[in-house]
Design a protein around this motif. Structure first.
Motif, PDB file in Angstrom:
ATOM      1  N   PHE A 121       0.822  -1.377   0.267  1.00 43.59           N
ATOM      2  CA  PHE A 121       0.005   0.178   0.226  1.00 43.59           C
ATOM      3  C   PHE A 121       0.807   1.452  -0.206  1.00 43.59           C
ATOM      4  O   PHE A 121       0.621   2.121  -1.450  1.00 43.59           O
ATOM      5  CB  PHE A 121      -0.878  -0.052   1.234  1.00 43.59           C
ATOM      6  N   GLU A 138      -8.907  -4.276  -5.152  1.00 42.51           N
ATOM      7  CA  GLU A 138      -9.694  -4.870  -4.135  1.00 42.51           C
ATOM      8  C   GLU A 138      -9.971  -3.312  -3.397  1.00 42.51           C
ATOM      9  O   GLU A 138     -11.077  -3.341  -2.499  1.00 42.51           O
ATOM     10  CB  GLU A 138      -9.286  -5.765  -3.384  1.00 42.51           C
ATOM     11  N   VAL A 139      -9.394  -2.887  -2.430  1.00 40.96           N
ATOM     12  CA  VAL A 139      -9.161  -1.607  -1.688  1.00 40.96           C
ATOM     13  C   VAL A 139     -10.506  -0.510  -1.687  1.00 40.96           C
ATOM     14  O   VAL A 139     -11.757  -0.641  -1.518  1.00 40.96           O
ATOM     15  CB  VAL A 139      -7.909  -1.216  -0.904  1.00 40.96           C
ATOM     16  N   GLN A 142     -13.511  -2.191  -2.644  1.00 38.85           N
ATOM     17  CA  GLN A 142     -15.000  -2.808  -1.701  1.00 38.85           C
ATOM     18  C   GLN A 142     -14.278  -1.157  -1.039  1.00 38.85           C
ATOM     19  O   GLN A 142     -16.039  -0.813  -0.173  1.00 38.85           O
ATOM     20  CB  GLN A 142     -13.485  -2.996  -0.194  1.00 38.85           C
ATOM     21  N   LEU A 143     -13.860  -0.120  -1.101  1.00 39.50           N
ATOM     22  CA  LEU A 143     -13.930   1.226   0.019  1.00 39.50           C
ATOM     23  C   LEU A 143     -15.594   1.947  -0.931  1.00 39.50           C
ATOM     24  O   LEU A 143     -16.388   2.457  -0.095  1.00 39.50           O
ATOM     25  CB  LEU A 143     -12.962   2.447   0.225  1.00 39.50           C
ATOM     26  N   THR A 364      -7.189   3.596   1.687  1.00 40.92           N
ATOM     27  CA  THR A 364      -6.767   3.292   2.347  1.00 40.92           C
ATOM     28  C   THR A 364      -6.989   3.214   4.199  1.00 40.92           C
ATOM     29  O   THR A 364      -7.321   2.407   4.685  1.00 40.92           O
ATOM     30  CB  THR A 364      -5.330   2.097   2.803  1.00 40.92           C
ATOM     31  N   LEU A 367     -10.803   3.012   4.407  1.00 42.57           N
ATOM     32  CA  LEU A 367     -11.680   1.776   4.366  1.00 42.57           C
ATOM     33  C   LEU A 367     -11.197   0.949   5.782  1.00 42.57           C
ATOM     34  O   LEU A 367     -12.693   0.931   6.542  1.00 42.57           O
ATOM     35  CB  LEU A 367     -10.632   0.418   3.717  1.00 42.57           C
ATOM     36  N   THR A 368     -10.050   1.326   6.132  1.00 43.40           N
ATOM     37  CA  THR A 368      -9.680   0.578   7.787  1.00 43.40           C
ATOM     38  C   THR A 368     -10.796   1.346   8.494  1.00 43.40           C
ATOM     39  O   THR A 368     -11.401   0.297   9.753  1.00 43.40           O
ATOM     40  CB  THR A 368      -8.450   1.571   8.162  1.00 43.40           C
TER      41      THR A 368
END
Length: 524
Positions: A121, A138-139, A142-143, A364, A367-368
């Motif tokens: 990342f 994919e991150v 997903q976000l 990143t 999404l976390t």
């Protein structure tokens, strides 16, 4: 500029503060007075020994330096101390409450930072082969899924780099949709007084003319005035919800229906989505496009000029006109869609907003934050933000004028005015005195619909103990302003600098250091 005495230190002067006991060094306890690096360094020496160069023919041609570079020479400890001392003069969210209304200066969880620094990342590059960045894509995907789900919209463009950039993205999509319909003659964007200041600038930049819509006495859009102005020349409306008065626009659904019936589109400034995330889906209110500031709602870093991120969600009507590129999952493989054909769902895309796909580090982190909170946690984020703001509002309304307090609860921020202060005292005096109390001031003189506005946003990340301390400090300063305490007019007294001429500093900044002798000659 204060001269350096023979010992190398500069004595304190009135410009450095209002201390009644000046110090020899200019320091105030451990609030260290730091000179410019040119003033503490010696341009005739260097902090390291450099071997003499081997004589050789220069390859620089006529570009070789003809005079000394003029940079100051410092030892390593001098250099480290200089920049460390400068860093201590910065106020940051890691030091204390940052009550800037409209900005949402919230805590950045360290878990987010840990994830963003993971290999793959932190070192990802936009030109890597697609097969080598499947996890990163994919991150992003997903976000994007979470943003579409939370807003109740149809699609999302991830590439815009900031809120205003996202506004431009949405307006360009609206412009493309109108041109596709053969209605490029619609050139008017309606912007309520309670909208963010970037809204009219964005519309004008995109080639539209802007017309203001007044606010009602309770701080919300005058729906009757807006609907009366709708017509064949209106492209749409840009409305901020919750608005910059910290109030929810209760008539947004009715406004959307009226705008759609008149052939226009609804752009919602989603900068304040943090107040309603998990509780209200803008798509259910008829919104066609809305940007989301990841720093305001999903805790990515804010300030310092970036990196920012302002994804834009779109309704089904505007999805075909959204910008490229975007990430899509095909089977078990993630791809970046760079071009579209007539058969694809973005066939009428207006083009690109950026060279690549957006801010990976911000994606990143966001999404976390989402995954660590979950759906129920995000709902609580909004509830706590609103709770904290209303606690601030009700705790201060007896000493600060709260112009919209009678119309019900606020959302994520509380607004006050300078009404009730002694003659000659204003918002700036309160803000500067808060610096002496150890707090960064709130947002001042914005929004313009409130005279002498003080916009306070505590965010959901502050504890009750922190809020009580800030409330106590602000109450104290407000009471002094009401009583006409003359010391407020010269605050701050304990900062490294007292009150500066900020207008002069903004309009005529001194950006290049000159030797004192040269500066004196230039002044003459």
């Amino acid at each position: 500029m204060t001269a350096i005495n023979q010992s190398g230190w500069r004595p304190t002067t009135p410009e450095q503060g209002n201390s009644t006991a000046p110090t020899f060094t200019g320091n105030k306890a451990l609030m260290l007075e730091e000179a410019l690096i040119f003033e503490i360094g010696d341009r005739d020496t260097t902090g390291v020994e450099v071997a003499a160069p081997v004589t050789a023919t220069s390859k620089l041609g006529g570009l070789a330096r003809s005079a000394p570079i003029g940079l100051p020479g410092l030892s390593e400890p001098e250099t480290v101390r200089h920049y460390t001392r400068l860093s201590r003069q910065n106020y940051a969210i890691d030091l204390g409450l940052f009550p800037l209304g409209s900005c949402t200066m919230k805590h950045n969880p360290r878990l987010n930072e840990k994830m963003a620094r993971l290999p793959g990342f932190a070192d990802v590059h936009p030109l890597q082969p697609i097969d080598s960045v499947q996890g990163a894509l994919e991150v992003i995907q997903q976000l994007a899924h979470w943003l579409v789900t939370l807003t109740g919209m149809h699609s999302v463009a991830m590439s815009p780099k900031a809120g205003a950039h996202g506004e431009l993205c949405g307006i360009l999509a609206i412009k493309a949709a109108l041109e596709k319909r053969g209605e490029g003659h619609r050139k008017v964007i309606l912007v309520p007084e309670s909208a963010h200041g970037t809204n009219p600038a964005t519309a004008a930049f995109a080639g539209f003319s802007v017309e203001d819509i007044p606010a009602t006495t309770d701080g919300r859009v005058d729906t009757a005035a807006l609907t009366a102005r709708l017509g064949p020349d209106v492209a749409g409306v840009m409305i901020t919800n919750p608005n910059t008065c910290g109030l929810f626009e209760r008539d947004l659904k009715a406004i959307s229906e009226a705008v759609h019936a008149a052939g226009g589109y609804v752009y919602c400034d989603g900068a304040n989505f943090n107040a309603i995330v998990g509780r209200v889906r803008p798509g259910d209110l008829g919104v066609d496009a809305m940007h989301i500031n990841l720093h305001k709602t999903f805790s990515t870093p804010h300030g310092g000029g970036g990196p920012g991120s302002g994804p834009v969600v779109f309704s089904e009507r505007l999805t075909p006109f959204a910008p490229l590129p975007f990430v899509e999952k095909r089977g078990e493989h993630f791809v970046i869609v760079e071009e579209e054909t007539a058969q694809d769902h973005h066939a009428d895309s207006f083009g690109r907003m950026t060279a690549f796909h957006g801010q990976m580090g911000m994606f990143t982190r966001a999404l976390t934050y989402i995954l660590s909170h979950g759906a129920d946690g995000l709902r609580q984020v909004a509830e706590d933000a609103v709770l904290n703001a209303n606690y601030m509002l009700r705790s201060l309304e007896d000493v600060l004028d709260a112009p919209f307090a009678a119309s019900g609860p606020c959302m994520h921020e509380a607004i006050f005015s300078d009404a009730g202060f002694a003659e000659g005292f204003s918002t700036i005096d309160v803000a500067k005195a808060l610096i002496d109390e150890g707090f960064h001031p709130m947002t001042m003189y914005f929004p313009l619909v409130v005279h002498g506005a003080m916009l306070v946003e505590p965010t959901e990340t502050e504890s009750k103990a922190t809020l009580d301390q800030f409330i106590g400090a602000l109450r104290s300063v407000a009471e002094r302003a009401r009583a006409g305490d003359p010391s407020l007019r010269t605050a701050p007294h304990f900062a490294s600098r007292s009150r500066l001429d900020e207008t002069l500093a903004a309009r005529k900044p001194r950006l290049v250091w000159q030797e004192p002798e040269a500066a004196a000659v230039a002044a003459e």
